[in-house]
Design an enzyme around this catalytic site. Sequence first.
Site, PDB file in Angstrom:
ATOM      1  N   GLY A   1      16.277 -30.774 -23.679  1.00  0.00           N
ATOM      2  CA  GLY A   1      15.320 -30.866 -23.861  1.00  0.00           C
ATOM      3  C   GLY A   1      13.466 -30.638 -23.567  1.00  0.00           C
TER       4      GLY A   1
ATOM      5  N   GLN B   1       4.955 -33.015 -22.713  1.00  0.00           N
ATOM      6  CA  GLN B   1       5.183 -33.990 -21.838  1.00  0.00           C
ATOM      7  C   GLN B   1       5.321 -33.581 -20.385  1.00  0.00           C
ATOM      8  OE1 GLN B   1       9.176 -33.435 -23.588  1.00  0.00           O
ATOM      9  NE2 GLN B   1       9.465 -35.205 -22.874  1.00  0.00           N
TER      10      GLN B   1
ATOM     11  N   LEU C   1      13.089 -38.210 -21.961  1.00  0.00           N
ATOM     12  CA  LEU C   1      12.415 -37.698 -20.292  1.00  0.00           C
ATOM     13  C   LEU C   1      11.481 -38.120 -19.979  1.00  0.00           C
ATOM     14  CD1 LEU C   1      14.023 -34.487 -19.494  1.00  0.00           C
ATOM     15  CD2 LEU C   1      14.283 -36.250 -19.091  1.00  0.00           C
TER      16      LEU C   1
ATOM     17  N   HIS D   1      13.979 -33.693 -32.521  1.00  0.00           N
ATOM     18  CA  HIS D   1      12.998 -34.209 -31.143  1.00  0.00           C
ATOM     19  C   HIS D   1      11.880 -33.193 -30.695  1.00  0.00           C
ATOM     20  CE1 HIS D   1      13.630 -36.878 -27.902  1.00  0.00           C
ATOM     21  NE2 HIS D   1      12.913 -36.446 -27.755  1.00  0.00           N
ATOM     22  N   GLU D   2      12.118 -32.313 -30.165  1.00  0.00           N
ATOM     23  CA  GLU D   2      11.329 -31.648 -29.218  1.00  0.00           C
ATOM     24  C   GLU D   2       9.984 -31.489 -29.855  1.00  0.00           C
ATOM     25  OE1 GLU D   2      11.088 -32.119 -26.453  1.00  0.00           O
ATOM     26  OE2 GLU D   2      13.453 -32.637 -26.191  1.00  0.00           O
TER      27      GLU D   2
ATOM     28  N   HIS E   1       7.783 -33.795 -30.785  1.00  0.00           N
ATOM     29  CA  HIS E   1       6.883 -33.898 -29.931  1.00  0.00           C
ATOM     30  C   HIS E   1       5.328 -33.216 -29.767  1.00  0.00           C
ATOM     31  CE1 HIS E   1       8.758 -36.487 -26.264  1.00  0.00           C
ATOM     32  NE2 HIS E   1       9.630 -35.763 -26.517  1.00  0.00           N
TER      33      HIS E   1
HETATM   34 NI    NI Z   1      11.421 -36.508 -25.786  1.00  0.00          NI
END
Ligand code: NI
Length: 177
Positions: A46, A51, A100, A141-142, A145
């Site tokens: 993902g 990011q 990541l 989780h994404e 972000h």
């Molecule tokens: Ni992440």
Amino acid sequence: MTIRPILEAPDTRLRTISTPVDGIDDDLRALIGDMFDTMYDAPGIGLAAIQIGVPKRLLVIDLQEQEDEEGKPIRQPRVFINPEIYDPSEDRSVYNEGCLSVPDQYAEVERPAAIHARWTDETGAAHDEKLEGLIATCLQHELDHLEGVLFIDHLSRLKRDMLLKKLDKARKANRAA
Ligand code: NI
């Protein structure tokens, strides 16, 4: 299509609150292509636009859970534009999460086991689905972000500081090598 550099903690740009995507055009499609290239190359399952430094409410996910006869992961890319989560389950599940932007560091995070989500895909089609299992965890989780939140923020301060220290050490060791 381009592999873009991934921002890593403690880069403060990862703390940005992303703003809604206001239309699907060629620029957005190119960005989505770059996000998949970057995610597959990393490799990860993902990636949120922030990011790679783009503060838009856009994320891509491909769990790559199944493999073909040669053992290569089967790609099932999914695009989430302006995703929203509602009606989380009281049931919770624990996954050993990584990110990541916090490379090679993992920790158990507890989240609602099932959620409902609304989003638009890259064709402009609207979705409204109940999700559970790894896709539910990954989407939460994404989505974090997009609010400037990292999975390490769900840990105790002690654990978080430990992970960040390990990350810093690994980075220095890499530089020295
Ligand atoms: Ni992440």
